[in-house]
Design a protein around this motif. Structure first.
Motif, PDB file in Angstrom:
ATOM      1  N   ASN A  68     -13.255  -2.612  -6.910  1.00  0.00           N
ATOM      2  CA  ASN A  68     -12.808  -2.254  -5.572  1.00  0.00           C
ATOM      3  C   ASN A  68     -12.496  -3.482  -4.727  1.00  0.00           C
ATOM      4  OD1 ASN A  68     -15.392  -3.153  -5.176  1.00  0.00           O
ATOM      5  ND2 ASN A  68     -16.126  -1.281  -4.226  1.00  0.00           N
ATOM      6  N   ALA A  69     -12.883  -4.680  -5.184  1.00  0.00           N
ATOM      7  CA  ALA A  69     -12.570  -5.906  -4.465  1.00  0.00           C
ATOM      8  C   ALA A  69     -11.153  -6.377  -4.777  1.00  0.00           C
ATOM      9  CB  ALA A  69     -13.569  -7.012  -4.808  1.00  0.00           C
ATOM     10  N   HIS A  70     -10.480  -5.755  -5.745  1.00  0.00           N
ATOM     11  CA  HIS A  70      -9.120  -6.117  -6.114  1.00  0.00           C
ATOM     12  C   HIS A  70      -8.181  -4.998  -5.685  1.00  0.00           C
ATOM     13  CE1 HIS A  70     -11.021  -8.657  -9.530  1.00  0.00           C
ATOM     14  NE2 HIS A  70     -11.056  -9.270  -8.368  1.00  0.00           N
ATOM     15  N   LEU A  71      -7.275  -5.348  -4.786  1.00  0.00           N
ATOM     16  CA  LEU A  71      -6.381  -4.352  -4.203  1.00  0.00           C
ATOM     17  C   LEU A  71      -4.958  -4.553  -4.688  1.00  0.00           C
ATOM     18  CD1 LEU A  71      -7.640  -4.801  -0.540  1.00  0.00           C
ATOM     19  CD2 LEU A  71      -8.307  -2.987  -2.105  1.00  0.00           C
ATOM     20  N   SER A  72      -4.200  -3.482  -4.732  1.00  0.00           N
ATOM     21  CA  SER A  72      -2.771  -3.583  -5.012  1.00  0.00           C
ATOM     22  C   SER A  72      -2.077  -4.036  -3.727  1.00  0.00           C
ATOM     23  CB  SER A  72      -2.232  -2.232  -5.460  1.00  0.00           C
ATOM     24  OG  SER A  72      -2.238  -1.335  -4.378  1.00  0.00           O
ATOM     25  N   PRO A  73      -0.834  -4.514  -3.823  1.00  0.00           N
ATOM     26  CA  PRO A  73      -0.120  -4.887  -2.598  1.00  0.00           C
ATOM     27  C   PRO A  73       0.025  -3.713  -1.618  1.00  0.00           C
ATOM     28  CG  PRO A  73       0.946  -5.871  -4.482  1.00  0.00           C
ATOM     29  CD  PRO A  73      -0.119  -4.956  -5.030  1.00  0.00           C
ATOM     30  N   VAL A 132      -9.633   2.263   7.179  1.00  0.00           N
ATOM     31  CA  VAL A 132      -8.449   2.244   6.324  1.00  0.00           C
ATOM     32  C   VAL A 132      -8.750   1.502   5.031  1.00  0.00           C
ATOM     33  CG1 VAL A 132      -6.089   1.358   6.128  1.00  0.00           C
ATOM     34  CG2 VAL A 132      -6.814   2.507   8.211  1.00  0.00           C
ATOM     35  N   ARG A 133      -9.483   0.391   5.135  1.00  0.00           N
ATOM     36  CA  ARG A 133      -9.837  -0.385   3.941  1.00  0.00           C
ATOM     37  C   ARG A 133     -10.712   0.442   2.999  1.00  0.00           C
ATOM     38  NH1 ARG A 133     -13.894  -3.003   1.901  1.00  0.00           N
ATOM     39  NH2 ARG A 133     -15.240  -2.708   3.695  1.00  0.00           N
ATOM     40  N   VAL A 134     -11.697   1.129   3.560  1.00  0.00           N
ATOM     41  CA  VAL A 134     -12.599   1.941   2.738  1.00  0.00           C
ATOM     42  C   VAL A 134     -11.835   3.101   2.094  1.00  0.00           C
ATOM     43  CG1 VAL A 134     -14.587   3.499   2.848  1.00  0.00           C
ATOM     44  CG2 VAL A 134     -14.685   1.287   3.976  1.00  0.00           C
ATOM     45  N   LYS A 135     -10.905   3.705   2.842  1.00  0.00           N
ATOM     46  CA  LYS A 135     -10.094   4.784   2.274  1.00  0.00           C
ATOM     47  C   LYS A 135      -9.241   4.283   1.114  1.00  0.00           C
ATOM     48  CE  LYS A 135      -9.599   7.990   6.140  1.00  0.00           C
ATOM     49  NZ  LYS A 135      -8.657   8.603   7.081  1.00  0.00           N
ATOM     50  N   ALA A 136      -8.662   3.098   1.259  1.00  0.00           N
ATOM     51  CA  ALA A 136      -7.845   2.529   0.183  1.00  0.00           C
ATOM     52  C   ALA A 136      -8.703   2.237  -1.043  1.00  0.00           C
ATOM     53  CB  ALA A 136      -7.146   1.264   0.664  1.00  0.00           C
ATOM     54  N   GLU A 137      -9.896   1.705  -0.825  1.00  0.00           N
ATOM     55  CA  GLU A 137     -10.800   1.434  -1.945  1.00  0.00           C
ATOM     56  C   GLU A 137     -11.223   2.732  -2.622  1.00  0.00           C
ATOM     57  OE1 GLU A 137     -14.050  -0.888  -0.471  1.00  0.00           O
ATOM     58  OE2 GLU A 137     -12.842  -2.697  -0.285  1.00  0.00           O
ATOM     59  N   ALA A 164      -1.417  -3.771   2.084  1.00  0.00           N
ATOM     60  CA  ALA A 164      -0.531  -3.530   3.222  1.00  0.00           C
ATOM     61  C   ALA A 164      -1.102  -2.459   4.138  1.00  0.00           C
ATOM     62  CB  ALA A 164       0.848  -3.113   2.718  1.00  0.00           C
ATOM     63  N   GLN A 165      -1.691  -1.434   3.537  1.00  0.00           N
ATOM     64  CA  GLN A 165      -2.293  -0.365   4.338  1.00  0.00           C
ATOM     65  C   GLN A 165      -3.466  -0.910   5.145  1.00  0.00           C
ATOM     66  OE1 GLN A 165      -3.735   2.924   2.021  1.00  0.00           O
ATOM     67  NE2 GLN A 165      -3.838   4.277   3.788  1.00  0.00           N
ATOM     68  N   ILE A 166      -4.284  -1.737   4.520  1.00  0.00           N
ATOM     69  CA  ILE A 166      -5.435  -2.314   5.206  1.00  0.00           C
ATOM     70  C   ILE A 166      -4.982  -3.240   6.331  1.00  0.00           C
ATOM     71  CG2 ILE A 166      -7.371  -3.925   4.933  1.00  0.00           C
ATOM     72  CD1 ILE A 166      -7.719  -2.711   2.109  1.00  0.00           C
ATOM     73  N   ALA A 167      -3.971  -4.074   6.044  1.00  0.00           N
ATOM     74  CA  ALA A 167      -3.506  -5.057   7.018  1.00  0.00           C
ATOM     75  C   ALA A 167      -2.578  -4.461   8.069  1.00  0.00           C
ATOM     76  CB  ALA A 167      -2.787  -6.198   6.287  1.00  0.00           C
ATOM     77  N   ASP A 168      -2.189  -3.199   7.874  1.00  0.00           N
ATOM     78  CA  ASP A 168      -1.274  -2.518   8.787  1.00  0.00           C
ATOM     79  C   ASP A 168       0.067  -3.247   8.880  1.00  0.00           C
ATOM     80  OD1 ASP A 168      -0.547  -0.407  10.409  1.00  0.00           O
ATOM     81  OD2 ASP A 168      -1.205  -1.409  12.246  1.00  0.00           O
ATOM     82  N   VAL A 169       0.558  -3.658   7.702  1.00  0.00           N
ATOM     83  CA  VAL A 169       1.878  -4.273   7.579  1.00  0.00           C
ATOM     84  C   VAL A 169       2.596  -3.572   6.422  1.00  0.00           C
ATOM     85  CG1 VAL A 169       1.157  -6.519   8.497  1.00  0.00           C
ATOM     86  CG2 VAL A 169       1.034  -6.092   6.038  1.00  0.00           C
TER      87      VAL A 169
END
Length: 130
Positions: free
Chosen positions: A6-11, A89-94, A15-20
């Motif tokens: 979960n510490a490795h994210l896709s782009p 948002v970060r937790v949801k993505a993970e 992007a979802q976490i960073a809101d970009v």
């Protein structure tokens, strides 16, 4: 357990976490502003720590470019609700990444179970014809 945790994210997750946009993340990777690596499936993976460092650098860069004292003050003390939203948002993505990983693992398990059952059936037969 897996090559990416979960510490490795896709782009897209980053992007979802960073809101970009995903393209902003990809430009940052290509320009080496954001550290990333390719996994064994040749897909980009971003460590959460590297994403946080990049986000901090982006905030610092924004404060440095804009000489407005009010803008610097708001960036120096971020809104706690915005931080909570970012964390959510970060937790949801993970969680979504873990769900996808679980589905893959369950699919692999079912596939190997079928193979094992076929092998067990063939072992009960004799290997010789006489």
């Amino acid at each position: 357990m897996s090559a990416h945790t979960n510490a490795h994210l896709s782009p897209a997750q980053a992007a979802q976490i960073a809101d970009v946009s995903r393209w902003t993340i990809m430009r940052a990777i290509k320009s080496a502003d954001l550290q990333a690596f390719r996994d064994n499936k040749n897909q980009w993976r971003i460590k959460t720590d590297d994403l946080n460092a990049w986000l901090s650098a982006q905030c610092a860069h924004t404060v440095h470019e804009d000489g407005d004292a009010h803008h610097m003050h708001t960036n120096a003390h971020p809104d706690p609700i915005a931080q909570d939203t970012l964390e959510l948002v970060r937790v949801k993505a993970e969680l979504e990444a873990e769900k996808m990983l679980r589905a893959t693992v369950e699919s692999d398990r079912d596939h190997w179970r079928k193979i094992a059952q076929k092998l067990a059936e063939t072992r009960s037969r004799k290997w010789w014809f006489w």
